[in-house]
Design a protein around this motif. Structure first.
Motif, PDB file in Angstrom:
ATOM      1  N   ILE A  62       0.858  -1.185   0.000  1.00 55.20           N
ATOM      2  CA  ILE A  62       0.000   0.000   0.000  1.00 55.20           C
ATOM      3  C   ILE A  62       0.892   1.232   0.000  1.00 55.20           C
ATOM      4  O   ILE A  62       1.607   1.493   0.975  1.00 55.20           O
ATOM      5  N   ASN A 108      -1.921  -7.762  -5.164  1.00 55.09           N
ATOM      6  CA  ASN A 108      -2.419  -6.921  -4.057  1.00 55.09           C
ATOM      7  C   ASN A 108      -1.558  -5.669  -3.865  1.00 55.09           C
ATOM      8  O   ASN A 108      -1.108  -5.373  -2.761  1.00 55.09           O
ATOM      9  N   TYR A 166      -1.500  -1.577  -4.194  1.00 54.92           N
ATOM     10  CA  TYR A 166      -2.357  -0.397  -4.274  1.00 54.92           C
ATOM     11  C   TYR A 166      -1.475   0.846  -4.142  1.00 54.92           C
ATOM     12  O   TYR A 166      -0.666   0.950  -3.227  1.00 54.92           O
ATOM     13  N   THR A 167      -1.648   1.778  -5.083  1.00 55.11           N
ATOM     14  CA  THR A 167      -0.816   2.965  -5.056  1.00 55.11           C
ATOM     15  C   THR A 167      -1.623   4.203  -5.416  1.00 55.11           C
ATOM     16  O   THR A 167      -2.494   4.166  -6.299  1.00 55.11           O
ATOM     17  N   THR A 183      -3.395  -1.640  -8.549  1.00 51.01           N
ATOM     18  CA  THR A 183      -4.463  -0.652  -8.627  1.00 51.01           C
ATOM     19  C   THR A 183      -3.836   0.731  -8.507  1.00 51.01           C
ATOM     20  O   THR A 183      -3.241   1.063  -7.473  1.00 51.01           O
ATOM     21  N   VAL A 228      -5.220   5.408  -6.435  1.00 53.12           N
ATOM     22  CA  VAL A 228      -6.087   5.228  -5.269  1.00 53.12           C
ATOM     23  C   VAL A 228      -6.220   6.553  -4.517  1.00 53.12           C
ATOM     24  O   VAL A 228      -5.212   7.213  -4.225  1.00 53.12           O
ATOM     25  N   ILE A 254      -8.357   5.009   1.757  1.00 54.55           N
ATOM     26  CA  ILE A 254      -7.594   3.956   2.445  1.00 54.55           C
ATOM     27  C   ILE A 254      -7.299   4.362   3.889  1.00 54.55           C
ATOM     28  O   ILE A 254      -6.333   3.899   4.492  1.00 54.55           O
ATOM     29  N   THR A 295     -11.568  -0.630   0.083  1.00 51.80           N
ATOM     30  CA  THR A 295     -10.778  -0.173  -1.065  1.00 51.80           C
ATOM     31  C   THR A 295      -9.719  -1.195  -1.449  1.00 51.80           C
ATOM     32  O   THR A 295      -9.562  -1.531  -2.625  1.00 51.80           O
ATOM     33  N   ALA A 296      -8.988  -1.681  -0.470  1.00 48.63           N
ATOM     34  CA  ALA A 296      -7.933  -2.676  -0.708  1.00 48.63           C
ATOM     35  C   ALA A 296      -8.424  -4.033  -0.207  1.00 48.63           C
ATOM     36  O   ALA A 296      -7.898  -4.600   0.754  1.00 48.63           O
TER      37      ALA A 296
END
Length: 277
Positions: A189, A217, A219-220, A235, A238, A243, A251-252
């Motif tokens: 993340i 998995n 998320y950025t 993803t 974001v 988050i 979201t994640a």
């Protein structure tokens, strides 16, 4: 093998604005790396937070907690960096790099690099090639090193490279040989708006030429390094507000909440290792 002793939650190297240098840094004297400062081994922070890591260098300096790795295995895990300040002035060499965690990883051998359970927050990195986790990763021969970057959290960091080409959160620049380098990135993340890798790191997106790069998995808040590639498993863009708190778990939704990450009320998620659950 280096492991921080049990019961040590925090190591303060510098308070706010302090400039006591982290002694371990690498320069480029007389046209060759200073191999005396190349790191090889395993660092286990055992859940420690290191506050105020500071590095400042001039032309031809690698900077970071581990500034330089050459043809060696290295593992960094279970550590959080807060308020690090890494800066190299007037360096224009494209084969150099600085970051909070590993400045420059250079290999022409079948080595292994592992970064696991690492968090970086409230930090600044400035160099021609600048990253938060790895400044520059260079595979310079047709060998098969293994790169694993798992369970990573970043937030509120400032990354200043020469341009978007040479700055990123996970990598400032990642140059791979197409001979089979395995790069696995998972459970990540990144709440920083800078892209996760410099836009010339084509190997991280070109699945046709580099099928051994995988994401799971991830998320950025940043944008794609290149619109040309899909980056399956990532993803992008974001909204940081989505988050925070319990909303993060929606979201994640592929993250292992409670196992790898924890949601924090009105705040960004954190790695579970830094909480006694």
């Amino acid at each position: 093998y280096y492991r921080v002793a049990d019961g040590i939650d925090k190591i303060v190297l510098n308070s706010d604005g302090g400039t006591q240098k982290w002694y371990y840094y690498s320069t480029w004297p007389d046209g060759d790396h200073d191999k005396k400062t190349a790191f090889s081994g395993h660092f286990d922070g055992n859940g420690v937070t290191i506050v105020g890591l500071y590095g400042s260098g001039n032309y031809h300096a690698h900077l970071g907690f581990i500034p330089y790795v050459q043809n060696s295995d290295v593992t960094v895990e279970n550590v959080k960096f807060d308020k690090a300040n890494i800066s190299t002035a007037s360096d224009t060499r494209t084969d150099m790099g600085s970051a909070v965690v590993i400045g420059n990883y250079n290999t022409n051998a079948a080595t292994k690099i592992t970064v696991n359970n690492v968090s970086v927050v409230n930090s600044t990195v400035q160099d021609y090639t600048a990253g938060v986790i790895v400044g520059q990763m260079r595979v310079t021969a047709d060998v098969a090193p293994t790169v694993k970057i798992n369970n990573i959290a970043t937030a509120n960091n400032t990354i200043v490279g020469n341009s978007a080409v040479t700055q990123g959160v996970l990598f400032g620049v990642c140059s791979l040989w197409s001979g089979g380098t395995s790069v696995q990135m998972s459970n990540i993340i990144l709440a920083d708006s800078v892209q996760f890798a410099g836009s010339n790191s084509a190997a991280l997106g070109n699945a046709a030429s580099y099928p051994f790069v995988s994401y799971k998995n991830v998320y950025t808040a940043g944008s794609k390094p290149s619109e040309e590639y899909a980056y399956t498993g990532v993803t992008f863009g974001v909204d940081v507000e989505t988050i925070k708190g319990a909303t993060a778990m929606t979201t994640a939704d592929t993250i292992a909440w409670g196992k790898d990450f924890v949601a924090i009320t009105d705040a960004l998620p954190e790695l579970a290792i830094f909480h006694n659950l």
